[in-house]
Every structure is written in C-alpha cells, then in structure tokens.
Write an enzyme that holds these catalytic residues in place. Sequence first.
Site, PDB file in Angstrom:
ATOM      1  N   CYS A 413      -7.706  -3.956   3.717  1.00  0.00           N
ATOM      2  CA  CYS A 413      -8.754  -4.948   3.952  1.00  0.00           C
ATOM      3  C   CYS A 413      -8.948  -5.156   5.455  1.00  0.00           C
ATOM      4  CB  CYS A 413      -8.429  -6.240   3.209  1.00  0.00           C
ATOM      5  SG  CYS A 413      -9.836  -7.348   3.016  1.00  0.00           S
ATOM      6  N   HIS A 545      -7.623  -4.019  -2.159  1.00  0.00           N
ATOM      7  CA  HIS A 545      -6.217  -4.428  -2.108  1.00  0.00           C
ATOM      8  C   HIS A 545      -5.413  -3.653  -3.154  1.00  0.00           C
ATOM      9  CE1 HIS A 545      -6.446  -8.049   0.556  1.00  0.00           C
ATOM     10  NE2 HIS A 545      -7.723  -7.957   0.225  1.00  0.00           N
ATOM     11  N   GLU A 547      -2.350  -3.326  -3.536  1.00  0.00           N
ATOM     12  CA  GLU A 547      -1.094  -3.973  -3.938  1.00  0.00           C
ATOM     13  C   GLU A 547      -1.223  -4.747  -5.234  1.00  0.00           C
ATOM     14  OE1 GLU A 547      -2.937  -6.969  -0.948  1.00  0.00           O
ATOM     15  OE2 GLU A 547      -2.952  -4.819  -1.372  1.00  0.00           O
TER      16      GLU A 547
END
Length: 589
Positions: A413, A545, A547
């Site tokens: 990001c 993102h 993750e």
Amino acid sequence: MAGNGKQTKYIIVSGGVISGIGKGIIASSTGLLLKTLGLTVTSIKIDPYLTIDAGTLSPLDHGEVFVLNDGGEVDLDLGNYERYLNVELTRDNNITTGKIYREVIDKERRGDYLGKTVQVVPHITNAIQDWVERVGNISTSENGRAPDVCIVELGGTVGDIESAPFIEAMRQFQFRVGHDNFCLIHVSLVPVVGAVGEQKTKPTQASVRDLRGLGLSPDILACRSAIPFEEGIREKLSMFCQVSPKQVFSVHDCESLYHVPILLRQQGIIDVLTDRLKLNELRLPAEIRSEGDKLWSQWREFARRRARDLDQTTIAVVGKYTYLTDSYISVVKALEHAALNVNRKIKINWVEASDLEESSMHKDPLKYHEAWQHMCGADGILVPGGFGERGVEGKILAAKWAREHKVPYLGICLGMQVAVIEFARNVCGMSGVHSTEFREDCENPAVIFMPEIDRSTMGGTMRLGSRPTKFQDNEFARNSMTRKLYGGVDEVHERHRHRYEVNPEIVKELESKGLHFVGRDADTGERMEIFELENHPYYVAAQYHPEYLTRPLSPSPVFLGLILAASGQLQAYLSGEDVSKDVDTKLKM
C-alpha cells in the site's frame, strides 16, 4: 447440521478481570479443534463500542484494522478467526453497539415498532439475538455447508457498562436456542504474585460471581496464567466457581500461540464440548472426519516447526506504528507463516520510520543510528501500509536503501507508493515528486487521490475489499517472479484499503527505467496494483494488502517471495526445488 434442519450450536467466549488476555486466541483455538472433528465453524466478534466499525480507529489505540472480502473494516480478532478457521467472514460477523443501535433506530423511524416505547430491553437485546442467530446460520466455509457451530466472542470484560446489553442478550439467548445448543467459555486471569510466585484464584472467583449475578454460568473456565496450575488450583477454582474440575483449563504461556489448541486438546476440551453440546449426535460422514484428522496432523506439524531451532531470517519492518506491534499483527503473521513454511524462523527488526530521517539525527542521534543499524543489518526490508505524513521520508529512504543495495524489499500500500516516489526522484530524475496526500500542490504528483472517493466523510469511504488484479500480457510480466509465486495465474483477488493510487500519467516513464507494473486492475488497467524492479533479487510492491489472506498452512505468495529472497532460496524455489527438504514432514501449501 443447521443446513439440514438442525440447530446451530453456539459457544460464547466472555472475559473477566482484565481485557487483552487472549479471548480471541482461545475462541480461534476452540474453533480449530472443532474443525478437526470435521465440523463447520463460523465466528462472530462483538465489540461494545459505539463506533460503527473499526475503520476510523487509530492502530495505536485499538491495534490493526482488519479488512474482509466485502470491504468490512473490523476488529483484528476476525483476522485470527479467518487464519485459524480458514473461513471468509463478512462485515456482519463483527457486531458493534453502533451497528445495533443504528438498526433499531432505523426500524423505529420506519414505524416497525408500531408506536411502542423503544427500550434496551427488549428491543436492543432482541436485535442482538436476531443478528447472532442470523449470522450464525450463514456459511463462511469453502465447502458451502451451513455452520455446525458458531463461536461468539464478547469483547471487553464482565461488568463493563457498555457490555451490559450484550450480556443480557446472551442470557436470554441461552433459552432461545436451548440448553444443548449453548455453551459459555469464560476466560479469566489467575495472576502469579508474591516473592514465591503464588497463583491467586480470587480475581477469577469474583469475575465468575459477577457473571452468575447477571444470569450466565460458565460451562468452561479458561484460566490465563504465566505458569501451569499449581497443585490444588484446579480443584479450588472448581469448588468456588461451581464447575467440574475437568471443565477448568490452564491456558498458560507456551512456545507460541499455535500451541494453544494443542494445550487445550491435551486437557480434554474436545470431550467437554462434545458432551456439553451433544456433538456426537451430528453424525458426520467418515470422509469429513478424515479431513479433520488431516487438518490436525498438519497443524501439529506446523506448531512443532515453530518450536524448532531453525535458521533465522531477519526482516526490518519500517513503519509508523511500531510502538504497538498489534498495529501490524497480520503483517507479523504473514511473515511468520511464510518463514515456517520454508523452514526458517523469522526475526523482526522494528524500525520507526521517522527515526531514519535526517531531522532525527539532530534530535536524537542514538535513535537515528540504531534505526539505520537495524535496517541495514536485516536480510530484507518491508514497508507496510499507513496513513499520514509522519515518517514518510524515512520510508522513502528505506526503499532507496533496498533498491541501491540489492536488499530484498516488499512494499504494501503506502510501501508501494513511497517506492514509486523514490524511483521517480532518484532514477527518473523528476523534480518536485511527492504524493498529493502529503503535498497537494506538488510539481510532479507520483501518487494521486482516487477520483471516485468521497472526501467529505471518513468511515467506509476508501477502496475496500477484494478486487481483481490482472497480470499484464507482456514478456516481463509473464516471466515475473511475482506471477510465478502466484502459480502462474492470469488474475489474483486480494483485499484493498486505500484512497490514493499511483499516477497513471508517469507509468511509462517509470517502466522505461525498469520499474515494471506487472499487475493492474482487471477493470480498466489504469490502476497500478503490483510492480517489480528488473535486475534486482526481489524488489516487489503491491497496492493491496496481501497480509489479510495469509494462512498458517498457506502463506501469502509475495511474503513467501520476500522470505525466500532474504534467505537465499528464491531461485531454487522458483526452479522447483523443495526448500523444506530437511523438515521431516513437508507442509502442503
């Protein structure tokens, strides 16, 4: 099962004494153990704050904001649920006081209550029960089966004023669904105090007494403590809390959070839950039970690997919320999952981005030199997402260091955006380069505000949720490391949370100098989603993102790439070699 006309089973997880003692991990671990029986499990998190969702909360105040596929910005515990249970939840799986009150007030304005006085009881408590029952019957699993069990974590602690309507709602709910379909796990603290380290049960006794006074009796006590139960502690808790000794569990500190399910199973929690909720009556087919056995075998191997003395890989995480690591909990888990799946142990060097800046050298030389030492001594560098100008120039310096010194780099990001700014400044030679987030009138905006985003409000107005990214049809993109890490697919779906994006007007200039945008949005191709730098061991960034989609047994591909590159295994992995060959049982990713 609920989908076959059977009532969903509900497990409520409450907390006492203090908050932050691990209700989420105990709820997630319990759900995982039920999945090892072949059951389908979903989860709900109740947050008793008035905020509609977690999107506007500071990470330093509340920890990470977790984003779901549908764009819901929710509490970080839902990330634990998704990772442990391998499910995809929705914004409805996170209940807040704000959501409940808004729903009730909207009904009142429509006249749904036919002029009756709207009160906490029964209208708010009924709304809570209806929400839990509705969501508890919605499938969140890959197999599409309706949930057998729904685990509901009640945030805060017993006795909190803001939790009172939810406690009362659960008191009523136990009668709505029936005794055999309702189980309460109460998580409490057994502190170790005094010079001799004596365990004290009084805080738990008081907490259970308060809970019983509100009409709820725990079926299971999960007692957090630094050490296992001393002799007689289980029996004492049993006597004063009115539960059987077999219903009292010592959840003491262990090697890792991945060992908590093992700890609970060893003490017999599956037997207690099976008896209390009549789980044997569900009569699952043999093939489904076999899948559960396989899951448990894989989980035990993963936890065993976490406890082993593996070679260490060091990653510097350069961020602005490093004082509270819960702000980056999904990043930490993604790094850990990736490392353990390729036979490495992760060590994180936390670097406050502003400490890398020249101004820090004059204010606090010690912090400045320590920050640079931690970053330069790492095997790889990761710059995660964030908001606000503080530390941005430090993140740009981190991206520059990684690019110039061939250090593996992953930007997420804002971490992607600062790398683009750095490249435009120092490789393309563009002057006055910045993001309009920080310099609205900059000469050359490398990052711009997205045109469709609403500037007038804050909550839920970003580009949120799962969006498709399409790998480009050119020679570099087809052969890129990133695409290979994703298995050579044409398109990936990842979760987003941003208001700014790379300026498409400078993309040609960037690509002419070697920064290739190998992934773009699937709709217009004008939004830059993934870049990869040529002639570098691993210099990759993503606007999304990654993750958020990591799983213990299935790590995020771009995180996996960072760990592989940082440990010198990337090329071997991409060529098909088994980089976990010295592990007894290779986990399937």
